[in-house]
Write a protein that holds these residues in place. Structure first.
Motif, PDB file in Angstrom:
ATOM      1  N   VAL A 221     -52.694  95.337  34.669  1.00 38.42           N
ATOM      2  CA  VAL A 221     -52.058  96.530  35.239  1.00 38.42           C
ATOM      3  C   VAL A 221     -53.021  97.161  36.242  1.00 38.42           C
ATOM      4  O   VAL A 221     -54.203  97.341  35.948  1.00 38.42           O
ATOM      5  N   LEU A 222     -52.506  97.458  37.422  1.00 39.56           N
ATOM      6  CA  LEU A 222     -53.264  98.196  38.441  1.00 39.56           C
ATOM      7  C   LEU A 222     -52.595  99.558  38.568  1.00 39.56           C
ATOM      8  O   LEU A 222     -51.489  99.668  39.094  1.00 39.56           O
ATOM      9  N   THR A 223     -53.238 100.589  38.060  1.00 37.89           N
ATOM     10  CA  THR A 223     -52.583 101.892  37.933  1.00 37.89           C
ATOM     11  C   THR A 223     -52.316 102.577  39.268  1.00 37.89           C
ATOM     12  O   THR A 223     -51.396 103.378  39.379  1.00 37.89           O
ATOM     13  N   GLN A 224     -53.100 102.241  40.302  1.00 38.05           N
ATOM     14  CA  GLN A 224     -52.875 102.891  41.600  1.00 38.05           C
ATOM     15  C   GLN A 224     -53.512 102.092  42.721  1.00 38.05           C
ATOM     16  O   GLN A 224     -54.677 101.689  42.630  1.00 38.05           O
ATOM     17  N   THR A 225     -52.736 101.864  43.761  1.00 42.08           N
ATOM     18  CA  THR A 225     -53.270 101.237  44.965  1.00 42.08           C
ATOM     19  C   THR A 225     -52.474 101.722  46.165  1.00 42.08           C
ATOM     20  O   THR A 225     -51.456 102.408  46.025  1.00 42.08           O
ATOM     21  N   SER A 226     -52.925 101.366  47.346  1.00 41.64           N
ATOM     22  CA  SER A 226     -52.269 101.798  48.579  1.00 41.64           C
ATOM     23  C   SER A 226     -50.869 101.205  48.696  1.00 41.64           C
ATOM     24  O   SER A 226     -50.612 100.079  48.239  1.00 41.64           O
ATOM     25  N   ALA A 227     -49.978 101.950  49.323  1.00 46.50           N
ATOM     26  CA  ALA A 227     -48.629 101.439  49.570  1.00 46.50           C
ATOM     27  C   ALA A 227     -48.652 100.256  50.524  1.00 46.50           C
ATOM     28  O   ALA A 227     -47.682  99.491  50.588  1.00 46.50           O
ATOM     29  N   ARG A 228     -49.740 100.057  51.254  1.00 44.96           N
ATOM     30  CA  ARG A 228     -49.869  98.948  52.213  1.00 44.96           C
ATOM     31  C   ARG A 228     -50.669  97.774  51.642  1.00 44.96           C
ATOM     32  O   ARG A 228     -51.045  96.864  52.385  1.00 44.96           O
ATOM     33  N   HIS A 245     -59.258  93.358  41.204  1.00 44.87           N
ATOM     34  CA  HIS A 245     -57.960  93.482  40.538  1.00 44.87           C
ATOM     35  C   HIS A 245     -57.026  92.382  41.026  1.00 44.87           C
ATOM     36  O   HIS A 245     -56.706  92.309  42.212  1.00 44.87           O
ATOM     37  N   GLY A 246     -56.612  91.516  40.103  1.00 38.93           N
ATOM     38  CA  GLY A 246     -55.702  90.441  40.448  1.00 38.93           C
ATOM     39  C   GLY A 246     -56.220  89.110  39.948  1.00 38.93           C
ATOM     40  O   GLY A 246     -56.980  89.043  38.971  1.00 38.93           O
ATOM     41  N   TYR A 247     -55.795  88.043  40.622  1.00 38.82           N
ATOM     42  CA  TYR A 247     -56.100  86.688  40.172  1.00 38.82           C
ATOM     43  C   TYR A 247     -56.810  85.923  41.285  1.00 38.82           C
ATOM     44  O   TYR A 247     -56.777  86.313  42.454  1.00 38.82           O
ATOM     45  N   SER A 248     -57.411  84.805  40.887  1.00 41.05           N
ATOM     46  CA  SER A 248     -58.168  84.015  41.859  1.00 41.05           C
ATOM     47  C   SER A 248     -57.699  82.571  41.955  1.00 41.05           C
ATOM     48  O   SER A 248     -58.246  81.807  42.745  1.00 41.05           O
ATOM     49  N   SER A 249     -56.710  82.174  41.169  1.00 39.87           N
ATOM     50  CA  SER A 249     -56.252  80.788  41.202  1.00 39.87           C
ATOM     51  C   SER A 249     -54.729  80.739  41.132  1.00 39.87           C
ATOM     52  O   SER A 249     -54.085  81.664  40.610  1.00 39.87           O
ATOM     53  N   PRO A 250     -54.119  79.672  41.650  1.00 35.66           N
ATOM     54  CA  PRO A 250     -52.660  79.559  41.624  1.00 35.66           C
ATOM     55  C   PRO A 250     -52.113  79.551  40.200  1.00 35.66           C
ATOM     56  O   PRO A 250     -52.793  79.145  39.254  1.00 35.66           O
ATOM     57  N   GLY A 251     -50.891  80.004  40.063  1.00 35.49           N
ATOM     58  CA  GLY A 251     -50.251  80.036  38.756  1.00 35.49           C
ATOM     59  C   GLY A 251     -48.793  80.397  38.885  1.00 35.49           C
ATOM     60  O   GLY A 251     -48.198  80.314  39.962  1.00 35.49           O
ATOM     61  N   TYR A 252     -48.219  80.830  37.777  1.00 37.37           N
ATOM     62  CA  TYR A 252     -46.817  81.250  37.719  1.00 37.37           C
ATOM     63  C   TYR A 252     -46.814  82.731  37.353  1.00 37.37           C
ATOM     64  O   TYR A 252     -46.924  83.088  36.175  1.00 37.37           O
ATOM     65  N   TYR A 253     -46.677  83.584  38.351  1.00 35.31           N
ATOM     66  CA  TYR A 253     -46.872  85.019  38.151  1.00 35.31           C
ATOM     67  C   TYR A 253     -45.583  85.805  38.369  1.00 35.31           C
ATOM     68  O   TYR A 253     -44.667  85.361  39.057  1.00 35.31           O
ATOM     69  N   ILE A 254     -45.573  87.003  37.771  1.00 35.84           N
ATOM     70  CA  ILE A 254     -44.551  88.001  38.084  1.00 35.84           C
ATOM     71  C   ILE A 254     -45.271  89.296  38.429  1.00 35.84           C
ATOM     72  O   ILE A 254     -46.320  89.610  37.850  1.00 35.84           O
ATOM     73  N   THR A 255     -44.749  90.025  39.400  1.00 33.42           N
ATOM     74  CA  THR A 255     -45.330  91.300  39.814  1.00 33.42           C
ATOM     75  C   THR A 255     -44.242  92.364  39.834  1.00 33.42           C
ATOM     76  O   THR A 255     -43.190  92.167  40.446  1.00 33.42           O
TER      77      THR A 255
END
Length: 281
Positions: A221-228, A245-255
């Motif tokens: 969970v990223l509680t706050q980031t820029s709208a851009r 914050h986030g991932y570094s390798s390919p996978g099967y993600y949902i956002t």
């Protein structure tokens, strides 16, 4: 003979006259203030109650319509997608264009969780890409009681304001390698993502389509980031604003993305998950 001189009466404005004018001005101002207050109150009621009611009812009708459609077509499908996942369409930078649920080889293969899965019964033609603003899937999040349609695109008038969740164009479709990225209102118009800030590691996010059911599990969970901050919906989701914050390798993600703080659109709240399992309908 003397001329008669007429005297013109002179009215002297006293304190009583000035007070009368002041009272009328105060009364007029009070009436205007009350009228403006009532108009604003009606607008607030419309935004916070009426739009929610309309959007929720419409979204629920759409979910039931999709479920009836799938039930009616289920007997004649015979198999589920092979070339691409439901909704079809390749994803620009969305990782593999093939359906993760059905490898092109047609044989058994590991799922994203590393476990073996059975091969599909037979190959079928890839599903056509969903039309712009078409509802084609259902998103369920048991932890916060969400069951809403997923439509193609993130247009406010055609998708989000209907109480739907919108799929970001050029991101992966359900079950595809890459990032299946969604947006939804946090306040007003059904506010489907009102409580996604309550999601935590291990919570399930289920996506149902005509051919399969995909279960993702909340991972970050990223509680706050820029709208851009476009990095959060890339094929390998990773914030361009918040380092680490986030991932570094390919996978099967949902956002899942929505506005934060509530009742503003200044920042974005991000919930990420990974595909855990999938099964044909």
């Amino acid at each position: 003979m003397r001329e008669r001189v007429e005297r013109v009466p002179v009215v002297v404005q006293g304190r009583r006259g000035r007070r009368g004018r002041a009272a009328r001005l105060v009364w007029g101002g009070a009436e205007a203030a009350v009228t403006c207050g009532l108009v604003l109150l009606l607008l607030v009621v419309h935004q916070l109650w009426w739009t929610n009611r309309q959007a929720r009812e419409g979204a629920e009708r759409q979910v039931r319509a999709l479920e009836r459609e799938w039930e009616g077509e289920g007997e004649g499908e015979g198999a589920w997608g092979s070339g691409q996942s439901d909704g079809g369409g390749s994803s620009d930078g969305g990782g593999s264009s093939g359906d993760a649920a059905a490898p092109e080889s047609g044989g058994p293969g590991p799922d994203p969780a590393g476990q073996q899965r059975p091969a599909p019964r037979r190959q079928t033609v890839a599903a056509p890409a969903p039309r712009w603003d078409q509802a084609y899937a259902v998103l369920r999040i048991p932890r916060i009681g969400i069951r809403v349609p997923v439509a193609e695109g993130v247009s406010k008038s055609a998708v989000l304001n209907k109480g739907y969740v919108g799929h970001y164009p050029r991101t992966a479709q359900p079950g595809q390698g890459g990032n299946f990225a969604l947006a939804g209102h946090r306040n007003t118009h059904g506010e489907p993502f009102r409580r996604i800030n309550r999601l935590a590691d291990g919570d399930e996010v289920v996506v149902e389509t005509k051919r399969a059911v995909y279960t993702y599990v909340v991972d970050k969970v990223l509680t706050q980031t820029s709208a851009r901050d476009s990095g959060v919906i890339r094929a390998v989701p990773r914030s361009l604003v918040k380092a680490g914050h986030g991932y570094s390798s390919p996978g099967y993600y949902i956002t899942l993305t929505t506005c934060t703080p509530e009742y503003t659109s200044k920042y974005r709240l991000i919930v990420w998950g990974k595909l855990r399992s999938m099964r044909p309908r």
